[in-house]
Design a protein around this motif. Structure first.
Motif, PDB file in Angstrom:
ATOM      1  N   LEU A 297      -5.547   6.334   5.810  1.00  0.00           N
ATOM      2  CA  LEU A 297      -6.300   5.370   6.618  1.00  0.00           C
ATOM      3  C   LEU A 297      -6.032   5.582   8.110  1.00  0.00           C
ATOM      4  CD1 LEU A 297      -5.808   2.096   4.521  1.00  0.00           C
ATOM      5  CD2 LEU A 297      -7.859   3.514   4.659  1.00  0.00           C
TER       6      LEU A 297
ATOM      7  N   ILE B 127      -2.772  -0.546  11.461  1.00  0.00           N
ATOM      8  CA  ILE B 127      -3.463   0.632  11.982  1.00  0.00           C
ATOM      9  C   ILE B 127      -3.984   0.356  13.389  1.00  0.00           C
ATOM     10  CG2 ILE B 127      -5.604   1.961  11.715  1.00  0.00           C
ATOM     11  CD1 ILE B 127      -4.929   2.026   8.689  1.00  0.00           C
TER      12      ILE B 127
ATOM     13  N   ARG C  39      -0.486  -4.545   1.692  1.00  0.00           N
ATOM     14  CA  ARG C  39      -1.860  -4.034   1.701  1.00  0.00           C
ATOM     15  C   ARG C  39      -2.777  -4.860   2.610  1.00  0.00           C
ATOM     16  NH1 ARG C  39      -4.943  -0.512  -1.001  1.00  0.00           N
ATOM     17  NH2 ARG C  39      -3.258   0.110  -2.404  1.00  0.00           N
TER      18      ARG C  39
ATOM     19  N   ARG D 116      -2.143  -6.186   5.266  1.00  0.00           N
ATOM     20  CA  ARG D 116      -1.854  -5.966   6.697  1.00  0.00           C
ATOM     21  C   ARG D 116      -2.102  -4.530   7.127  1.00  0.00           C
ATOM     22  NH1 ARG D 116       0.246  -7.978  10.682  1.00  0.00           N
ATOM     23  NH2 ARG D 116       2.018  -6.579  10.829  1.00  0.00           N
ATOM     24  N   ALA D 117      -2.643  -3.712   6.242  1.00  0.00           N
ATOM     25  CA  ALA D 117      -2.824  -2.289   6.559  1.00  0.00           C
ATOM     26  C   ALA D 117      -3.723  -2.095   7.775  1.00  0.00           C
ATOM     27  CB  ALA D 117      -3.389  -1.546   5.349  1.00  0.00           C
ATOM     28  N   GLU D 118      -4.892  -2.741   7.805  1.00  0.00           N
ATOM     29  CA  GLU D 118      -5.818  -2.578   8.926  1.00  0.00           C
ATOM     30  C   GLU D 118      -5.207  -3.092  10.225  1.00  0.00           C
ATOM     31  OE1 GLU D 118      -9.070  -1.675  11.287  1.00  0.00           O
ATOM     32  OE2 GLU D 118      -8.416  -0.917   9.333  1.00  0.00           O
TER      33      GLU D 118
ATOM     34  N   ILE E 117       4.621  -1.569   3.331  1.00  0.00           N
ATOM     35  CA  ILE E 117       3.472  -2.046   4.111  1.00  0.00           C
ATOM     36  C   ILE E 117       2.593  -2.924   3.228  1.00  0.00           C
ATOM     37  CG2 ILE E 117       1.470  -1.340   5.487  1.00  0.00           C
ATOM     38  CD1 ILE E 117       2.927   1.437   5.764  1.00  0.00           C
TER      39      ILE E 117
ATOM     40  N   GLU F 103      -1.409   6.622   1.087  1.00  0.00           N
ATOM     41  CA  GLU F 103      -2.722   6.005   1.275  1.00  0.00           C
ATOM     42  C   GLU F 103      -2.840   5.423   2.691  1.00  0.00           C
ATOM     43  OE1 GLU F 103      -5.451   2.358  -0.547  1.00  0.00           O
ATOM     44  OE2 GLU F 103      -3.735   3.093  -1.711  1.00  0.00           O
ATOM     45  N   PHE F 104      -1.753   4.797   3.156  1.00  0.00           N
ATOM     46  CA  PHE F 104      -1.769   4.258   4.520  1.00  0.00           C
ATOM     47  C   PHE F 104      -1.933   5.382   5.537  1.00  0.00           C
ATOM     48  CE2 PHE F 104       0.324   2.938   8.464  1.00  0.00           C
ATOM     49  CZ  PHE F 104      -0.339   1.746   8.721  1.00  0.00           C
TER      50      PHE F 104
ATOM     51  N   ILE G 172       0.856  -1.181   0.000  1.00  0.00           N
ATOM     52  CA  ILE G 172       0.000   0.000   0.000  1.00  0.00           C
ATOM     53  C   ILE G 172       0.896   1.237   0.000  1.00  0.00           C
ATOM     54  CG2 ILE G 172      -0.181  -0.011   2.531  1.00  0.00           C
ATOM     55  CD1 ILE G 172      -3.010   1.118   2.236  1.00  0.00           C
TER      56      ILE G 172
END
Length: 618
Positions: free
Chosen positions: A382, A434, A427, A429-431, A425, A378-379, A374
Motif C-alpha cells: 500500500l 500511509i 488494519r 489505521r493503515a491509510e 499496524i 501488505e502494508f 495488517i
C-alpha cells in the motif's frame, strides 16, 4: 577583476540592463556594483573620504540593486548613476535613488536613530512610508527615533550626484537615509555584529516598502508584494554554502542513531526483572566523529552571504547541526537530555493540560487483542502504491520501502520508508499511517528536494513540530485518527514531562501501565521512545505541533504552503518572501487528501476553529 568606471564600462552596464541582464561588477578600491535585474531603483553607499566604513556599507548589500563606492569617485559615479537612472526611467517611467549615509559619531545636533532626507513637498507618501517603517523598528533597550530633513545636501556641493533639474528631467527621486551608527563603538569603530545584523534586516525591509510605494504609483513596474523587490539572482557562494551544510547533515541519520536496535531483547530483560530496572539499550555504531564535523561546520563562511534572509537560514541550520552533533556525542549520557531540550523543547503547562485532559477524557484503551492487524508485506505494498501516486506528480521522486529487523515500527529516513519486521499496524489505521509517513514525511522531503535550496529537504531547525503536526492532521483528514492514537500522543507528552522532572524509566513505565491503563507493550514502547539516547524530548512535538497547527488554520491560513518542504511554522514568511523573489518554486506534489472532495468539509471545519478534543467527533 576590478573595473575602472570608464565610458566603455558605463555603456556596457547600461547595455546589459537594457537587455534585461543581471550586472555584478567590481569597482576600484573595493567597490561593487550589483543590479539583480532591471529595476526602477538603486541604493547607494559612498565611503567617506579617507574613512572606509564597511559596517554601514553592509547595509546596502541586502538590496537587489546597489552600488558601494568611495566619495573620491563621485565624478565617475555621477556619470554612471546618471546613465543608469536615465535608462531605467525610460523603461519604467520613473526612477528612485536612495543614498545611505552614516551620521558622524560626534553629531550631537541630531541624536535621532534615523534621518530621512527628501524633497520637502514632492512625494510625501513615499517619505512617510519610509519614516513610519523605520519608526516601527523595535530593538531591545534601544529607543528608535526618526526625523526628516531636506535633501538639498544631496543635490548641492562637490559630492552631489544629480542636480534638481536633472532629477526632474529623468523623473528621478533622490532620497537620503542617514543612520546613527549605533551598531559600532564610538572611537574604536568596533562593530557589534548581532546588532548590525538585526538592524540591517529591519532597514532593508523599510527600504523595500518605501520603494514599493514609489514604484507602484510612479512607474510601470507593478510587483505583487514589496518582497518581490528583493534579490532574485543568487550568487554562487549561496549554493556552495547550502551544499556544504547539506553534506554535513547527510553524513548521519540522527533518529536511527538514537533508536535502540535491541528493543525486543530489552523488553524481555525488563519483563523478567519485573519492571524494576531500566533495560540496557544498544545502538548502532557511530559513523561520524562529531568534533571533526563541527570543525567543518564552523569553517563554512556563512558571513560571506550578502542576502540577510538566506544568511539567517544558514546560521539557523548551523546552530541546529551543532546541537545535533553534540547530542550524538553525548548519546547514552545525562548530557543528552539537556541538548534535546535545546533542540526539541520541553512541555509547557498548557500542553501538559491538553495531554492530561485527553487521558482523562479517554480513560480506557481499545482492547488491543480484538484489533485486526495488517501484515507488514501488505502494508508495504500500500505504501509503494502511494509513493507511485506522488511520483506521478513529480517523476524525479526516488523513494521506496525497506522492511528491516533493526527498526521498531515505522521511520522515514532520507525520503525512504523503513518498516520494522515486527511492526504491529492496525488494519483500520493503515491509510492514516500511509498519509502520515508517505503523504507527509516523504512528500515534504521531495517537495523540498524540488527546490534549489537544499535546506528545505534536509530540514529547517525545529521542523519536527510542524511536520508531525501535519502528519497527525493528515490521519484525521483520512478518518484514521482514533482514540487510541490520541491517547498515545498524550502519553508521550506526559512521559516527556516526567522525564524532565527526573523520573526513572521504571517510574514512567508503571505510570502508563497502572495510572493510564496502557498495555505493558504499549507502555514500554512509549517509555523507550522518550528515554532513548539518554532522554529524547522529541516525542512531545506530535501533540504540540497538532495544537499549534489547529490554531494556525483557525486564523484563516492555508494548509498547502506548509508542504513546500521540512520547515517550521515561523518560516512561512521567509518561504513566502523567497517565493515572491522567485528564489523558490511552486510546490510540485500535493497529498491525495487535498484532492479528495470528501475531505473538504473537514478542512472547512478546521478553518472554522476546533480543538484537539473535537477531532474525535467524526
Amino acid at each position: 577583476m576590478t573595473d575602472t568606471i570608464s565610458d566603455i564600462f558605463i555603456k556596457g552596464i547600461v547595455r546589459s540592463l537594457k537587455r534585461g541582464r543581471q550586472v555584478r561588477r567590481r569597482l576600484p578600491e573595493g567597490g561593487l556594483l550589483h543590479i539583480d535585474r532591471p529595476l526602477p531603483f538603486l541604493v547607494l553607499f559612498r565611503h567617506p573620504a579617507g574613512q572606509p566604513d564597511h559596517a554601514t556599507a553592509d547595509f546596502v548589500k541586502a538590496e537587489a540593486a546597489y552600488i558601494i563606492a568611495r566619495e573620491e569617485q563621485t565624478p565617475e559615479l555621477r556619470q554612471l548613476i546618471g546613465e543608469i537612472a536615465k535608462a531605467m526611467a525610460d523603461e519604467f517611467g520613473a526612477f528612485m535613488i536612495l543614498e545611505l549615509l552614516a551620521a558622524p559619531d560626534d553629531s550631537a545636533a541630531d541624536s535621532s536613530t534615523f534621518r530621512v532626507l527628501g524633497p520637502e513637498e514632492a512625494l510625501p507618501a513615499t517619505i512617510r512610508t519610509l519614516k513610519n517603517e523605520l519608526a516601527s523598528i523595535k530593538i531591545s533597550n534601544l529607543p528608535v527615533t526618526v526625523t526628516t530633513a531636506s535633501n538639498q545636501t544631496l543635490l548641492e556641493g562637490p559630492n552631489s550626484l544629480m542636480s534638481e533639474e536633472e532629477l526632474k528631467k529623468h523623473s528621478t527621486l533622490m532620497l537620503g537615509l542617514e543612520l546613527k551608527p549605533i551598531y559600532r563603538q564610538a572611537g574604536s569603530g568596533q562593530v557589534y555584529p548581532l546588532l548590525q545584523r538585526t538592524l540591517r534586516s529591519h532597514v532593508s525591509s523599510a527600504i523595500k516598502k518605501a520603494v514599493f510605494d514609489f514604484v507602484r504609483v510612479q512607474t510601470s513596474h507593478h510587483p505583487k508584494h514589496f518582497q518581490a523587490l528583493g534579490r532574485q539572482a543568487v550568487v554562487p557562494a549561496v549554493w556552495r554554502i547550502d551544499r556544504q551544510l547539506t553534506s554535513i547533515s547527510d553524513q548521519f541519520r540522527f533518529l536511527l542513531l538514537v533508536t535502540p536496535i535491541n528493543a525486543d531483547e530489552a523488553w524481555e530483560e525488563f519483563r523478567v526483572k519485573r519492571f524494576r530496572e531500566a533495560p540496557n539499550f544498544h545502538y548502532r555504531l557511530m559513523p561520524i566523529d562529531a568534533d571533526l564535523l563541527k570543525r567543518k561546520l564552523y569553517n563554512i563562511p556563512i558571513e560571506k552571504v550578502e542576502d540577510p534572509t538566506l544568511a539567517y537560514l544558514f546560521r539557523d541550520k548551523r546552530r541546529e547541526l551543532d546541537k545535533t552533533l553534540t547530542m550524538l556525542a553525548d548519546r547514552n549520557t545525562p548530557h543528552f537530555l539537556y541538548s534535546s531540550l535545546q533542540l526539541f523543547g520541553g512541555v509547557d503547562e498548557q500542553l501538559l493540560k491538553v495531554a492530561e485532559g485527553i487521558l482523562a477524557a479517554i480513560p480506557e484503551p481499545a482492547r488491543e487483542k480484538d484489533v485486526p492487524l495488517i501484515p507488514v508485506d501488505e502494508f508495504a505494498t500500500l505504501a509503494e502504491r502511494e509513493i507511485a501516486y506522488l511520483k506521478s506528480q513529480y517523476p524525479a521522486l526516488e523513494s521506496g520501502v525497506d522492511i528491516r529487523k533493526d527498526i521498531v515500527g515505522l521511520i522515514v529516513s532520507k525520503g525512504r520508508l523503513n518498516i520494522g519486521t515486527d511492526a504491529k499496524i492496525p488494519r483500520h489505521r493503515a491509510e492514516a499511517l500511509i498519509q502520515h509517513e508517505v503523504g507527509t514525511h516523504i512528500l515534504t522531503y521531495f517537495n523540498g528536494k524540488a527546490q534549489p535550496l537544499q535546506q528545505l529537504y534536509v530540514g529547517a531547525p525545529g521542523y519536527e513540530e510542524l511536520q508531525e503536526g501535519l502528519a497527525v492532521l493528515s490521519e484525521y483528514l483520512v478518518g484514521g485518527l482514533d482514540q487510541d492514537r490520541l491517547r498515545i500522543l498524550a502519553a508521550r507528552v506526559v512521559t516527556v514531562h516526567h522525564l524532565i522532572k527526573g523520573c526513572s524509566f521504571s517510574d514512567n513505565f508503571l505510570r502508563l501501565k497502572e495510572e493510564y491503563r496502557f498495555s505493558e507493550e504499549t507502555a514500554f514502547n512509549v517509555t523507550m521512545r522518550v528515554h532513548r539516547g539518554g532522554g529524547l524530548t522529541k516525542d512531545a512535538v506530535y501533540l504540540r505541533g497538532l495544537v499549534h497547527l489547529l490554531h494556525y488554520l483557525k486564523e484563516g491560513n492555508e494548509l498547502e504552503p506548509l508542504l513546500i518542504g521540512k520547515i517550521r511554522q515561523e518560516y512561512i514568511p521567509i518561504v513566502q518572501e523567497l517565493i515572491y523573489r522567485q528564489v523558490l518554486r511552486p510546490v510540485p506534489i500535493r497529498p491525495r487528501y487535498l484532492t479528495d472532495p470528501a475531505v473538504q468539509p473537514k478542512l472547512e471545519k478546521l478553518k472554522a476553529g476546533i480543538t484537539v478534543f473535537n477531532l474525535l467527533e467524526n
